[in-house]
Design a protein around this motif. Structure first.
Motif, PDB file in Angstrom:
ATOM      1  N   THR A  66       0.846  -1.186   0.000  1.00  0.00           N
ATOM      2  CA  THR A  66       0.000   0.000   0.000  1.00  0.00           C
ATOM      3  C   THR A  66       0.885   1.241   0.000  1.00  0.00           C
ATOM      4  O   THR A  66       1.871   1.304   0.733  1.00  0.00           O
ATOM      5  N   ARG A  67       0.490   2.199  -0.825  1.00  0.00           N
ATOM      6  CA  ARG A  67       1.186   3.482  -0.868  1.00  0.00           C
ATOM      7  C   ARG A  67       0.140   4.569  -0.701  1.00  0.00           C
ATOM      8  O   ARG A  67      -0.872   4.579  -1.380  1.00  0.00           O
ATOM      9  N   LYS A  68       0.370   5.459   0.251  1.00  0.00           N
ATOM     10  CA  LYS A  68      -0.547   6.574   0.497  1.00  0.00           C
ATOM     11  C   LYS A  68      -0.072   7.805  -0.260  1.00  0.00           C
ATOM     12  O   LYS A  68       1.121   8.100  -0.290  1.00  0.00           O
ATOM     13  N   GLU A  69      -1.028   8.482  -0.859  1.00  0.00           N
ATOM     14  CA  GLU A  69      -0.743   9.757  -1.503  1.00  0.00           C
ATOM     15  C   GLU A  69      -1.916  10.672  -1.184  1.00  0.00           C
ATOM     16  O   GLU A  69      -3.002  10.525  -1.741  1.00  0.00           O
ATOM     17  N   GLY A  70      -1.677  11.591  -0.257  1.00  0.00           N
ATOM     18  CA  GLY A  70      -2.771  12.433   0.215  1.00  0.00           C
ATOM     19  C   GLY A  70      -3.816  11.573   0.899  1.00  0.00           C
ATOM     20  O   GLY A  70      -3.501  10.772   1.768  1.00  0.00           O
ATOM     21  N   LYS A  71      -5.062  11.720   0.484  1.00  0.00           N
ATOM     22  CA  LYS A  71      -6.141  10.921   1.096  1.00  0.00           C
ATOM     23  C   LYS A  71      -6.367   9.592   0.374  1.00  0.00           C
ATOM     24  O   LYS A  71      -7.182   8.791   0.802  1.00  0.00           O
ATOM     25  N   TRP A  72      -5.639   9.341  -0.715  1.00  0.00           N
ATOM     26  CA  TRP A  72      -5.843   8.139  -1.512  1.00  0.00           C
ATOM     27  C   TRP A  72      -4.850   7.054  -1.153  1.00  0.00           C
ATOM     28  O   TRP A  72      -3.698   7.322  -0.820  1.00  0.00           O
ATOM     29  N   SER A  73      -5.294   5.818  -1.262  1.00  0.00           N
ATOM     30  CA  SER A  73      -4.427   4.656  -1.093  1.00  0.00           C
ATOM     31  C   SER A  73      -4.274   3.975  -2.445  1.00  0.00           C
ATOM     32  O   SER A  73      -5.248   3.798  -3.175  1.00  0.00           O
ATOM     33  N   TYR A  74      -3.034   3.605  -2.759  1.00  0.00           N
ATOM     34  CA  TYR A  74      -2.719   2.913  -4.002  1.00  0.00           C
ATOM     35  C   TYR A  74      -2.172   1.535  -3.656  1.00  0.00           C
ATOM     36  O   TYR A  74      -1.357   1.400  -2.741  1.00  0.00           O
ATOM     37  N   TYR A  75      -2.627   0.539  -4.398  1.00  0.00           N
ATOM     38  CA  TYR A  75      -2.277  -0.839  -4.104  1.00  0.00           C
ATOM     39  C   TYR A  75      -1.559  -1.483  -5.273  1.00  0.00           C
ATOM     40  O   TYR A  75      -1.879  -1.240  -6.430  1.00  0.00           O
ATOM     41  N   SER A  76      -0.585  -2.322  -4.935  1.00  0.00           N
ATOM     42  CA  SER A  76       0.143  -3.079  -5.947  1.00  0.00           C
ATOM     43  C   SER A  76       0.550  -4.424  -5.344  1.00  0.00           C
ATOM     44  O   SER A  76       0.575  -4.597  -4.124  1.00  0.00           O
ATOM     45  N   ILE A  77       0.879  -5.346  -6.240  1.00  0.00           N
ATOM     46  CA  ILE A  77       1.361  -6.656  -5.802  1.00  0.00           C
ATOM     47  C   ILE A  77       2.754  -6.488  -5.208  1.00  0.00           C
ATOM     48  O   ILE A  77       3.591  -5.776  -5.771  1.00  0.00           O
ATOM     49  N   ASP A  78       2.996  -7.131  -4.087  1.00  0.00           N
ATOM     50  CA  ASP A  78       4.349  -7.181  -3.528  1.00  0.00           C
ATOM     51  C   ASP A  78       5.075  -8.308  -4.261  1.00  0.00           C
ATOM     52  O   ASP A  78       4.886  -9.485  -3.963  1.00  0.00           O
ATOM     53  N   ARG A  79       5.845  -7.941  -5.259  1.00  0.00           N
ATOM     54  CA  ARG A  79       6.481  -8.926  -6.151  1.00  0.00           C
ATOM     55  C   ARG A  79       7.430  -9.856  -5.389  1.00  0.00           C
ATOM     56  O   ARG A  79       7.456 -11.056  -5.633  1.00  0.00           O
ATOM     57  N   LYS A  80       8.203  -9.306  -4.470  1.00  0.00           N
ATOM     58  CA  LYS A  80       9.165 -10.135  -3.732  1.00  0.00           C
ATOM     59  C   LYS A  80       8.460 -11.218  -2.927  1.00  0.00           C
ATOM     60  O   LYS A  80       8.816 -12.397  -3.000  1.00  0.00           O
ATOM     61  N   ASN A  81       7.454 -10.839  -2.148  1.00  0.00           N
ATOM     62  CA  ASN A  81       6.732 -11.828  -1.349  1.00  0.00           C
ATOM     63  C   ASN A  81       5.947 -12.797  -2.218  1.00  0.00           C
ATOM     64  O   ASN A  81       5.815 -13.972  -1.873  1.00  0.00           O
ATOM     65  N   SER A  82       5.435 -12.326  -3.342  1.00  0.00           N
ATOM     66  CA  SER A  82       4.714 -13.217  -4.254  1.00  0.00           C
ATOM     67  C   SER A  82       5.644 -14.278  -4.825  1.00  0.00           C
ATOM     68  O   SER A  82       5.274 -15.451  -4.906  1.00  0.00           O
ATOM     69  N   VAL A  83       6.843 -13.876  -5.205  1.00  0.00           N
ATOM     70  CA  VAL A  83       7.820 -14.833  -5.723  1.00  0.00           C
ATOM     71  C   VAL A  83       8.216 -15.823  -4.637  1.00  0.00           C
ATOM     72  O   VAL A  83       8.314 -17.035  -4.886  1.00  0.00           O
ATOM     73  N   ASN A  84       8.422 -15.338  -3.424  1.00  0.00           N
ATOM     74  CA  ASN A  84       8.762 -16.241  -2.304  1.00  0.00           C
ATOM     75  C   ASN A  84       7.647 -17.248  -2.055  1.00  0.00           C
ATOM     76  O   ASN A  84       7.909 -18.427  -1.796  1.00  0.00           O
ATOM     77  N   PHE A  85       6.406 -16.791  -2.129  1.00  0.00           N
ATOM     78  CA  PHE A  85       5.252 -17.674  -1.956  1.00  0.00           C
ATOM     79  C   PHE A  85       5.239 -18.737  -3.053  1.00  0.00           C
ATOM     80  O   PHE A  85       5.085 -19.935  -2.779  1.00  0.00           O
ATOM     81  N   LEU A  86       5.411 -18.324  -4.296  1.00  0.00           N
ATOM     82  CA  LEU A  86       5.411 -19.274  -5.411  1.00  0.00           C
ATOM     83  C   LEU A  86       6.587 -20.249  -5.322  1.00  0.00           C
ATOM     84  O   LEU A  86       6.432 -21.442  -5.636  1.00  0.00           O
ATOM     85  N   ASP A  87       7.740 -19.759  -4.886  1.00  0.00           N
ATOM     86  CA  ASP A  87       8.891 -20.653  -4.699  1.00  0.00           C
ATOM     87  C   ASP A  87       8.593 -21.725  -3.668  1.00  0.00           C
ATOM     88  O   ASP A  87       8.955 -22.892  -3.842  1.00  0.00           O
ATOM     89  N   PHE A  88       7.928 -21.333  -2.589  1.00  0.00           N
ATOM     90  CA  PHE A  88       7.567 -22.303  -1.548  1.00  0.00           C
ATOM     91  C   PHE A  88       6.620 -23.356  -2.118  1.00  0.00           C
ATOM     92  O   PHE A  88       6.820 -24.555  -1.922  1.00  0.00           O
ATOM     93  N   ILE A  89       5.587 -22.916  -2.834  1.00  0.00           N
ATOM     94  CA  ILE A  89       4.623 -23.854  -3.429  1.00  0.00           C
ATOM     95  C   ILE A  89       5.330 -24.768  -4.430  1.00  0.00           C
ATOM     96  O   ILE A  89       5.104 -25.981  -4.437  1.00  0.00           O
ATOM     97  N   ASN A  90       6.202 -24.198  -5.256  1.00  0.00           N
ATOM     98  CA  ASN A  90       6.948 -25.012  -6.222  1.00  0.00           C
ATOM     99  C   ASN A  90       7.841 -26.035  -5.536  1.00  0.00           C
ATOM    100  O   ASN A  90       8.006 -27.144  -6.043  1.00  0.00           O
ATOM    101  N   SER A  91       8.398 -25.680  -4.386  1.00  0.00           N
ATOM    102  CA  SER A  91       9.253 -26.629  -3.673  1.00  0.00           C
ATOM    103  C   SER A  91       8.461 -27.834  -3.179  1.00  0.00           C
ATOM    104  O   SER A  91       8.977 -28.945  -3.121  1.00  0.00           O
ATOM    105  N   ILE A  92       7.191 -27.618  -2.871  1.00  0.00           N
ATOM    106  CA  ILE A  92       6.322 -28.724  -2.447  1.00  0.00           C
ATOM    107  C   ILE A  92       5.984 -29.611  -3.652  1.00  0.00           C
ATOM    108  O   ILE A  92       6.049 -30.830  -3.586  1.00  0.00           O
ATOM    109  N   ILE A  93       5.635 -28.970  -4.736  1.00  0.00           N
ATOM    110  CA  ILE A  93       5.223 -29.692  -5.949  1.00  0.00           C
ATOM    111  C   ILE A  93       6.378 -30.501  -6.517  1.00  0.00           C
ATOM    112  O   ILE A  93       6.194 -31.612  -6.997  1.00  0.00           O
ATOM    113  N   ASN A  94       7.575 -29.960  -6.435  1.00  0.00           N
ATOM    114  CA  ASN A  94       8.739 -30.585  -7.071  1.00  0.00           C
ATOM    115  C   ASN A  94       9.521 -31.508  -6.159  1.00  0.00           C
ATOM    116  O   ASN A  94      10.598 -31.951  -6.531  1.00  0.00           O
ATOM    117  N   GLU A  95       8.999 -31.801  -4.981  1.00  0.00           N
ATOM    118  CA  GLU A  95       9.708 -32.707  -4.083  1.00  0.00           C
ATOM    119  C   GLU A  95       9.564 -34.140  -4.535  1.00  0.00           C
ATOM    120  O   GLU A  95       8.658 -34.587  -5.093  1.00  0.00           O
TER     121      GLU A  95
END
Length: 90
Positions: free
Chosen positions: A61-90
């Protein structure tokens, strides 16, 4: 990323509105007002969903004045996918 972090992300992804939000912000950052225009939910409901997605680390989340802007946290998303892939590929 540990099992508790992954479980929290999975729990928070188990909602169709949150998945829709993630799809909308997947390409670029969006203002809360843009998200509300494309969903049939109230502002407090959007705030609740964004709080959960932010707390589990999948959204930034990024605040600019009274507005909030949202984006995907790419680093945490990649870490999440890496974890899931490690389960699938075991």
């Amino acid at each position: 990323m540990n099992e508790i972090d992954v479980a929290l992300i999975c729990k928070n992804l188990a909602d169709s509105n949150r998945l829709k939000i993630l799809k909308m912000i997947s390409k670029k950052e969006k203002c809360a007002c843009e998200l509300l225009d494309n969903m049939d939910i109230s502002q407090p409901t959007l705030s609740y969903h964004m709080k959960l997605l932010n707390e589990c680390g999948i959204v930034k989340t990024r605040k600019e004045g009274k507005w909030s802007y949202y984006s995907i946290d790419r680093k945490n998303s990649v870490n999440f996918l890496d974890f899931i892939n490690s389960i699938i590929n075991e």
